[in-house]
Design an enzyme around this catalytic site. Structure first.
Site, PDB file in Angstrom:
ATOM      1  N   HIS A 180     -60.780 -23.146  -9.762  1.00 42.52           N
ATOM      2  CA  HIS A 180     -60.298 -24.490  -9.446  1.00 42.52           C
ATOM      3  C   HIS A 180     -61.088 -25.585 -10.165  1.00 42.52           C
ATOM      4  CE1 HIS A 180     -58.280 -27.649  -7.507  1.00 42.52           C
ATOM      5  NE2 HIS A 180     -58.478 -27.367  -6.240  1.00 42.52           N
ATOM      6  N   ASP A 400     -39.988 -16.633 -13.432  1.00 43.40           N
ATOM      7  CA  ASP A 400     -39.207 -15.399 -13.622  1.00 43.40           C
ATOM      8  C   ASP A 400     -39.766 -14.625 -14.808  1.00 43.40           C
ATOM      9  OD1 ASP A 400     -37.355 -13.418 -14.040  1.00 43.40           O
ATOM     10  OD2 ASP A 400     -35.664 -14.759 -14.394  1.00 43.40           O
TER      11      ASP A 400
END
Length: 461
Positions: A180, A400
């Protein structure tokens, strides 16, 4: 303490439903554009947070062999890292104690991304993606992602990105752990979408390339004196060790979200700025959590939004800016006033705080941090805080890899403190929203029985 695959180590062996079968390192397919990537002031507050963990669950067909899927995705990953090259680096600190990412060019440098392969053939995607049975599913879900309990500070020696592919009975789980201190949620999902695109269509040019010039957002060099270890940092937390927490997922249907927003706005005068879906739902969550915590009327409760500043800084940064470009936006009030007022009161507080966080407010916050850099703990958010660290605008269900939309997107246990909320768009893209919420056990038990929370329109009236 780091935990192997989300499970504690007992008698020297991990007690786990998921078995890791192999590890590898994936390198970018091309040389990085720069040998180093300096971290900006926006990045630095997260050095003592933990790796962000995301889990995507996909169904596959019997014809789609796990080994073939992993091979294609590793190839796509190598290509994607050529564009998002800081993710293949390691953290570094120069002679002035300013932080940066080592990307290439140093003698003995070994970068790359850690990739694990695992198997849990008795676990079904359908089971994990279904609503309900959250307590039973959470322990399994946590085993599907690496680097549980690993602080971003460890990125000096560990990869900044680790990925676990787990073969399930009817599909595959992709667990990602991302440092992060190097990127925020917007950049995370930008990377994920490009990785998926390159896995579907190898050797193509991504439609949306990242911008790596972090100095365009803030060029100040900030020296940081880092703790000797993650354990040393946690040992000085003024509020002591972490409390027992319970994570849960709540699904709000599209018509419920729409009615909640309409109800929140129904009392506003015609000239008033309407509340957004985010503000309406956030205010609803804030009130419900305050009830569940049984706060006294005089107790102060805070709400924090980790807001995207890309369009707020001057000059604005593009959405493709790669890194952290977020700041925590706080507001607060007495619990009695929040719960005793109409629901629109909380939404109004959130709207005012978000609207006020303009470029001047952003610079003021940066100046304050640079004048007195701080290594944060979760407890710095304050008592009785609710914080939102994700956005339903992220197109998580459009990632996807070649076998359709994810069945479910979840977060791991890292960075989940008392009151932490992650919002995800619903899978069907119809306006529904998934709310991942973490509370202490007693409060969570009350929340799960709170009809005003579970049926938002009741609360909004």
């Amino acid at each position: 303490m780091a935990i192997e695959n989300g499970k504690p180590i007992e008698n020297g062996k991990p007690q786990s439903t998921v078995k890791v079968t192999g590890t590898a390192t994936v390198q970018p397919t091309k040389k990085p554009e720069a040998a180093t990537c300096p971290l900006a002031t926006f990045d630095l507050p997260y050095i003592t947070f933990y790796y962000n963990q995301k889990i995507l669950l996909y169904k596959t067909t019997p014809e789609q062999q796990f080994s073939d899927i992993v091979s294609k995705m590793k190839d796509g990953l190598a290509e994607a890292l050529g564009y998002f090259y800081p993710l293949a680096g390691r953290l570094g600190q120069d002679e002035e104690k300013a932080l940066y990412v080592k990307c290439d060019g140093e003698e003995g440098f070994e970068g790359g991304v850690e990739v694990l392969e695992a198997v849990a053939e008795g676990v079904e995607v359908t089971e994990l993606a279904a609503e309900g049975n959250e307590a039973e599913k959470n322990s399994i879900i946590q085993e599907l992602v690496p680097y549980t309990g690993v602080m971003n500070l460890e990125g000096f020696k560990r990869p900044l990105l680790a990925i676990q592919f787990t073969k399930l009975k009817d599909g595959i789980a992709i667990g990602c752990a991302l440092n992060h201190a190097v990127l925020d949620g917007n950049s995370t999902w930008h990377f994920m979408s490009v990785w998926a695109e390159l896995s579907r269509t190898p050797s193509s040019t991504p439609t949306d390339l990242p911008m790596h010039n972090r100095l365009a957002a803030r060029s100040t060099r900030v020296p940081l004196t880092l703790p000797a270890s993650p354990a040393a940092h946690e040992a000085v937390d003024p509020n002591g060790p972490a409390k027992l927490l319970v994570p849960r997922l709540f699904h709000f249907k599209a018509d419920t979200v729409s009615q909640l927003k309409s109800s929140m706005n129904s009392s506003l005068p015609p000239e008033a700025k309407p509340f957004s879906t985010f503000q309406s739902l956030s205010a609803h969550i804030w009130r419900a959590v305050s009830r569940a915590r049984s706060l006294a009327p005089t107790d102060i409760t805070a709400f924090a939004v980790f807001g995207d500043c890309r369009s707020r800084v001057d000059p604005p940064m593009p959405s493709s800016y790669f890194g952290n470009l977020i700041q925590a936006i706080f507001t607060g009030t007495a619990a009695g006033l929040l719960l005793g007022s109409p629901p629109s009161y909380g939404a109004g507080l959130l709207q005012a705080a978000i609207d006020a966080h303009d470029s001047k407010a952003i610079i003021k916050r940066l100046d304050e941090y640079e004048g007195a850099p701080k290594l944060f703990h979760y407890s710095d958010a304050g008592m009785n805080c609710v914080a939102v660290g994700s956005s339903p605008r992220f197109k998580v269900y459009e990632v996807d890899f070649g076998f359709g939309r994810p069945e479910r997107v979840r977060s791991g246990s890292n960075n989940k403190f008392d009151g932490m909320v992650y919002l995800y768009s619903g899978r069907d893209g119809d306006g529904s929203i998934d709310v991942e919420l973490t509370l202490q056990p007693e409060a969570m038990d009350k929340l799960e029985k709170d009809e005003e929370f579970l049926n938002p329109v009741i609360s909004a009236k």
